[in-house]
Design a protein around this motif. Structure first.
Motif, PDB file in Angstrom:
ATOM      1  N   THR A 181       0.833  -1.197   0.000  1.00 14.83           N
ATOM      2  CA  THR A 181       0.000   0.000   0.000  1.00 14.83           C
ATOM      3  C   THR A 181       0.869   1.249   0.000  1.00 14.83           C
ATOM      4  O   THR A 181       1.933   1.289   0.639  1.00 14.83           O
ATOM      5  N   VAL A 182       0.403   2.279  -0.718  1.00 16.55           N
ATOM      6  CA  VAL A 182       1.123   3.538  -0.824  1.00 16.55           C
ATOM      7  C   VAL A 182       0.118   4.672  -0.678  1.00 16.55           C
ATOM      8  O   VAL A 182      -0.874   4.728  -1.411  1.00 16.55           O
ATOM      9  N   ASN A 183       0.370   5.569   0.266  1.00 16.90           N
ATOM     10  CA  ASN A 183      -0.458   6.759   0.447  1.00 16.90           C
ATOM     11  C   ASN A 183       0.153   7.882  -0.374  1.00 16.90           C
ATOM     12  O   ASN A 183       1.246   8.364  -0.081  1.00 16.90           O
ATOM     13  N   ILE A 184      -0.549   8.302  -1.417  1.00 16.42           N
ATOM     14  CA  ILE A 184       0.007   9.314  -2.313  1.00 16.42           C
ATOM     15  C   ILE A 184      -0.706  10.657  -2.201  1.00 16.42           C
ATOM     16  O   ILE A 184      -0.427  11.557  -2.977  1.00 16.42           O
ATOM     17  N   GLY A 185      -1.625  10.797  -1.270  1.00 12.28           N
ATOM     18  CA  GLY A 185      -2.326  12.067  -1.118  1.00 12.28           C
ATOM     19  C   GLY A 185      -2.978  12.156   0.239  1.00 12.28           C
ATOM     20  O   GLY A 185      -2.514  12.852   1.138  1.00 12.28           O
ATOM     21  N   ALA A 186      -4.067  11.423   0.383  1.00 10.52           N
ATOM     22  CA  ALA A 186      -4.799  11.397   1.642  1.00 10.52           C
ATOM     23  C   ALA A 186      -5.438  10.031   1.817  1.00 10.52           C
ATOM     24  O   ALA A 186      -6.012   9.483   0.877  1.00 10.52           O
ATOM     25  N   ALA A 187      -5.328   9.506   3.002  1.00  9.39           N
ATOM     26  CA  ALA A 187      -5.982   8.249   3.365  1.00  9.39           C
ATOM     27  C   ALA A 187      -6.801   8.539   4.609  1.00  9.39           C
ATOM     28  O   ALA A 187      -6.270   8.614   5.721  1.00  9.39           O
ATOM     29  N   ILE A 188      -8.084   8.728   4.429  1.00 10.46           N
ATOM     30  CA  ILE A 188      -8.955   9.207   5.500  1.00 10.46           C
ATOM     31  C   ILE A 188      -9.999   8.142   5.809  1.00 10.46           C
ATOM     32  O   ILE A 188     -10.596   7.551   4.901  1.00 10.46           O
ATOM     33  N   GLY A 189     -10.225   7.916   7.088  1.00  7.59           N
ATOM     34  CA  GLY A 189     -11.274   6.992   7.509  1.00  7.59           C
ATOM     35  C   GLY A 189     -10.989   5.573   7.062  1.00  7.59           C
ATOM     36  O   GLY A 189      -9.966   4.972   7.394  1.00  7.59           O
ATOM     37  N   GLN A 190     -11.929   5.016   6.298  1.00  9.10           N
ATOM     38  CA  GLN A 190     -11.784   3.648   5.817  1.00  9.10           C
ATOM     39  C   GLN A 190     -10.578   3.501   4.895  1.00  9.10           C
ATOM     40  O   GLN A 190      -9.954   2.439   4.843  1.00  9.10           O
ATOM     41  N   ALA A 191     -10.220   4.561   4.177  1.00 11.79           N
ATOM     42  CA  ALA A 191      -9.025   4.497   3.331  1.00 11.79           C
ATOM     43  C   ALA A 191      -7.768   4.349   4.172  1.00 11.79           C
ATOM     44  O   ALA A 191      -6.806   3.696   3.748  1.00 11.79           O
ATOM     45  N   CYS A 192      -7.744   4.941   5.363  1.00 17.78           N
ATOM     46  CA  CYS A 192      -6.598   4.772   6.253  1.00 17.78           C
ATOM     47  C   CYS A 192      -6.518   3.337   6.764  1.00 17.78           C
ATOM     48  O   CYS A 192      -5.416   2.796   6.946  1.00 17.78           O
ATOM     49  N   LEU A 193      -7.668   2.720   6.982  1.00 12.67           N
ATOM     50  CA  LEU A 193      -7.669   1.303   7.376  1.00 12.67           C
ATOM     51  C   LEU A 193      -7.075   0.443   6.264  1.00 12.67           C
ATOM     52  O   LEU A 193      -6.296  -0.478   6.533  1.00 12.67           O
ATOM     53  N   LEU A 194      -7.422   0.728   5.003  1.00 15.50           N
ATOM     54  CA  LEU A 194      -6.858  -0.030   3.883  1.00 15.50           C
ATOM     55  C   LEU A 194      -5.361   0.197   3.777  1.00 15.50           C
ATOM     56  O   LEU A 194      -4.612  -0.718   3.422  1.00 15.50           O
ATOM     57  N   LEU A 195      -4.917   1.416   4.078  1.00 17.41           N
ATOM     58  CA  LEU A 195      -3.484   1.699   4.055  1.00 17.41           C
ATOM     59  C   LEU A 195      -2.751   0.873   5.104  1.00 17.41           C
ATOM     60  O   LEU A 195      -1.684   0.311   4.844  1.00 17.41           O
ATOM     61  N   ALA A 196      -3.316   0.782   6.301  1.00 18.44           N
ATOM     62  CA  ALA A 196      -2.684   0.024   7.375  1.00 18.44           C
ATOM     63  C   ALA A 196      -2.809  -1.478   7.184  1.00 18.44           C
ATOM     64  O   ALA A 196      -2.047  -2.243   7.802  1.00 18.44           O
ATOM     65  N   ALA A 197      -3.756  -1.920   6.337  1.00 21.02           N
ATOM     66  CA  ALA A 197      -3.999  -3.350   6.156  1.00 21.02           C
ATOM     67  C   ALA A 197      -3.044  -3.997   5.175  1.00 21.02           C
ATOM     68  O   ALA A 197      -3.152  -5.201   4.917  1.00 21.02           O
ATOM     69  N   GLY A 198      -2.095  -3.238   4.624  1.00 17.55           N
ATOM     70  CA  GLY A 198      -1.135  -3.827   3.705  1.00 17.55           C
ATOM     71  C   GLY A 198      -0.183  -4.784   4.413  1.00 17.55           C
ATOM     72  O   GLY A 198      -0.169  -4.903   5.642  1.00 17.55           O
ATOM     73  N   THR A 199       0.605  -5.464   3.626  1.00 19.11           N
ATOM     74  CA  THR A 199       1.580  -6.411   4.181  1.00 19.11           C
ATOM     75  C   THR A 199       2.566  -5.678   5.081  1.00 19.11           C
ATOM     76  O   THR A 199       3.071  -4.616   4.721  1.00 19.11           O
ATOM     77  N   LYS A 200       2.817  -6.240   6.233  1.00 20.52           N
ATOM     78  CA  LYS A 200       3.722  -5.608   7.199  1.00 20.52           C
ATOM     79  C   LYS A 200       5.097  -5.393   6.573  1.00 20.52           C
ATOM     80  O   LYS A 200       5.683  -6.303   5.989  1.00 20.52           O
ATOM     81  N   GLY A 201       5.591  -4.165   6.690  1.00 14.26           N
ATOM     82  CA  GLY A 201       6.868  -3.806   6.108  1.00 14.26           C
ATOM     83  C   GLY A 201       6.770  -3.276   4.694  1.00 14.26           C
ATOM     84  O   GLY A 201       7.764  -2.778   4.148  1.00 14.26           O
ATOM     85  N   LYS A 202       5.575  -3.354   4.071  1.00 16.69           N
ATOM     86  CA  LYS A 202       5.376  -2.901   2.693  1.00 16.69           C
ATOM     87  C   LYS A 202       4.355  -1.768   2.627  1.00 16.69           C
ATOM     88  O   LYS A 202       3.779  -1.515   1.575  1.00 16.69           O
ATOM     89  N   ARG A 203       4.144  -1.072   3.735  1.00 18.40           N
ATOM     90  CA  ARG A 203       3.209   0.042   3.764  1.00 18.40           C
ATOM     91  C   ARG A 203       3.991   1.355   3.722  1.00 18.40           C
ATOM     92  O   ARG A 203       4.800   1.617   4.611  1.00 18.40           O
ATOM     93  N   CYS A 204       3.730   2.165   2.699  1.00 13.61           N
ATOM     94  CA  CYS A 204       4.546   3.366   2.462  1.00 13.61           C
ATOM     95  C   CYS A 204       3.666   4.597   2.358  1.00 13.61           C
ATOM     96  O   CYS A 204       2.438   4.513   2.208  1.00 13.61           O
TER      97      CYS A 204
END
Length: 325
Positions: free
Chosen positions: A193-216
Motif C-alpha cells: 500500500t502507498v499513500n500518495i495524497g490522503a488516506a482518510i477513515g476507511q481508506a486509512c484502514l486499507l493503508l494500514a492493512a497492507g503487508t507488514k513492512g510494505k506500507r509506504c
C-alpha cells in the motif's frame, strides 16, 4: 481496380441458349452463338467485386451496353446506390497505415482506458470516495489480479477520503470499506500500500492493512482516522434511529479492533485517538502510530537529518523556552 475489371474471364454467358426458339432470319432451330461477356475477377473477400459479378450474371446487358461516366470510377455507376456502395471500394479500411516501427500492418484497436493500463502493472488506484460503484471496481480488479498471478504482489495506491467527502459529508456505508478490507485479507497475495495524497477513515484502514513492512507514504501525504458515521436517512421513526445508532457503535468497535490489529496499538489507545474527533497524522506521525512502515523520501531523509533541531535555532536567536522561564 479498373485494370482488374478489364481482364475477361474464361467463362462466358449466353444471351439465349434455348434450342426451342426459332432462329432469326429463317435459319431454323439451332443453338444461338454465345457472346463472351467481360467478367471481373471474383475475389471472395471483396464485397464490391462479388456484387458486381452477381449483377453481371443477372443482367449481362448492363455490362455490355453500359454508358461510361467519367465522374465516377469504372463499374461503380452500375450499382443502384453509389453513395452507399462507395464504402465497398474501401475494403482495406480496417487496416491502418504502416506504423513507424516498420512496414507491418496492424489492425486498428481502440486505446485502453487508464485503469486497464495500470492493471497491467498490477496497480490498483483508489482515487475517489468509496461509493458503491468505486468499491465494485476495486473488488473486481483485486480478484482479477489475485487469480491471474497469485504469487506476484499487488500495489494499492490510495488517495481517498473513504466513505465521506472532504467536508465530512457521508456518501457511503462503512460496509463499502470493510468489503475491500475483507477482500485484501482473503487474498494470499502480498499487498503493498502507498499513500500518495490522503488516506482518510476507511481508506486509512486499507493503508494500514497492507503487508507488514510494505506500507509506504509519500512525504506530503496525510492519514486520518475517525469515528464511523452513518449516511443521512431523513425522517425516520425513533426506533429506527436507535437501531442505526447501535449499528454505528458496532462498526466503530470493529474499526477500532482492526486498527489496533494492524497498527500494533491497544484498542484503548486507538479509541483515545479518535474519541476526541478526527485524528490527523503526517507521514512521520503515521509511522510512529503504526499506520505505515516507510516514508518514500527519495534522498530527502538524509537532508532532513542534517537540519539542526528547532531548539538550536531558538538558542541562536536568543529565544528561551517556556521550561527555562
Amino acid at each position: 481496380m479498373a485494370n482488374c475489371l478489364r481482364v475477361p474471364m474464361a467463362s462466358s454467358l449466353c444471351c439465349s441458349s434455348s434450342s426451342s426458339l426459332p432462329s432469326p432470319r429463317g435459319r431454323g432451330v439451332g443453338a444461338v452463338k454465345c457472346r463472351k461477356i467481360p467478367m471481373p475477377p471474383l475475389n471472395p473477400k471483396d464485397p464490391f467485386l462479388s456484387r458486381l459479378a452477381s449483377l453481371a450474371a443477372k443482367s449481362p446487358d448492363l455490362i455490355l451496353n453500359r454508358t461510361r461516366n467519367s465522374d465516377m470510377p469504372p463499374y461503380l455507376d452500375l450499382l443502384q446506390s453509389p453513395n452507399a456502395n462507395s464504402k465497398l471500394m474501401a475494403t482495406p479500411a480496417h487496416v491502418e497505415k504502416p506504423y513507424s516501427g516498420g512496414s507491418e500492418r496492424r489492425p486498428r484497436r481502440p486505446p485502453p482506458d487508464l485503469p486497464s493500463l495500470l492493471l497491467e502493472g498490477r496497480i490498483v488506484f483508489i482515487g475517489m470516495p468509496l461509493v458503491p460503484a468505486v468499491t465494485e471496481l476495486i473488488l473486481a480488479q483485486l480478484m482479477y489480479l489475485h487469480y491471474d498471478k497469485p504469487k506476484e504482489p499487488i500495489y494499492l495506491y490510495i488517495n481517498s477520503t473513504g466513505t465521506t467527502l472532504a467536508d465530512g459529508e457521508t456518501v457511503a456505508m462503512e460496509s463499502d470499506g470493510f468489503a475491500i478490507y475483507d477482500a485484501l485479507m482473503h487474498m494470499k497475495t502480498e499487498i503493498r500500500t502507498v499513500n500518495i495524497g490522503a488516506a482518510i477513515g476507511q481508506a486509512c484502514l486499507l493503508l494500514a492493512a497492507g503487508t507488514k513492512g510494505k506500507r509506504c507514504s509519500l512525504p506530503n501525504a496525510t492519514a486520518m482516522i475517525e469515528m464511523p458515521s452513518m449516511p443521512p436517512t431523513g425522517y425516520v421513526q425513533a426506533s429506527d434511529v436507535m437501531i442505526r445508532a447501535r449499528e454505528a457503535i458496532v462498526q466503530r468497535d470493529i474499526l477500532i479492533k482492526l486498527l489496533a490489529k494492524h497498527t500494533g496499538n491497544s484498542e484503548e489507545t486507538v479509541f483515545d485517538a479518535i474519541g476526541g474527533g478526527p485524528f490527523y497524522m503526517d507521514p512521520v506521525e503515521a509511522k510512529e502510530f503504526g499506520v505505515i512502515d516507510e516514508i518514500l523520501w527519495r534522498g530527502q531523509e538524509d537532508l532532513m537529518a542534517a537540519v539542526a533541531p528547532p531548539e538550536h535555532w531558538d538558542r541562536k536567536a536568543g529565544i528561551r523556552s517556556d521550561d527555562a522561564l
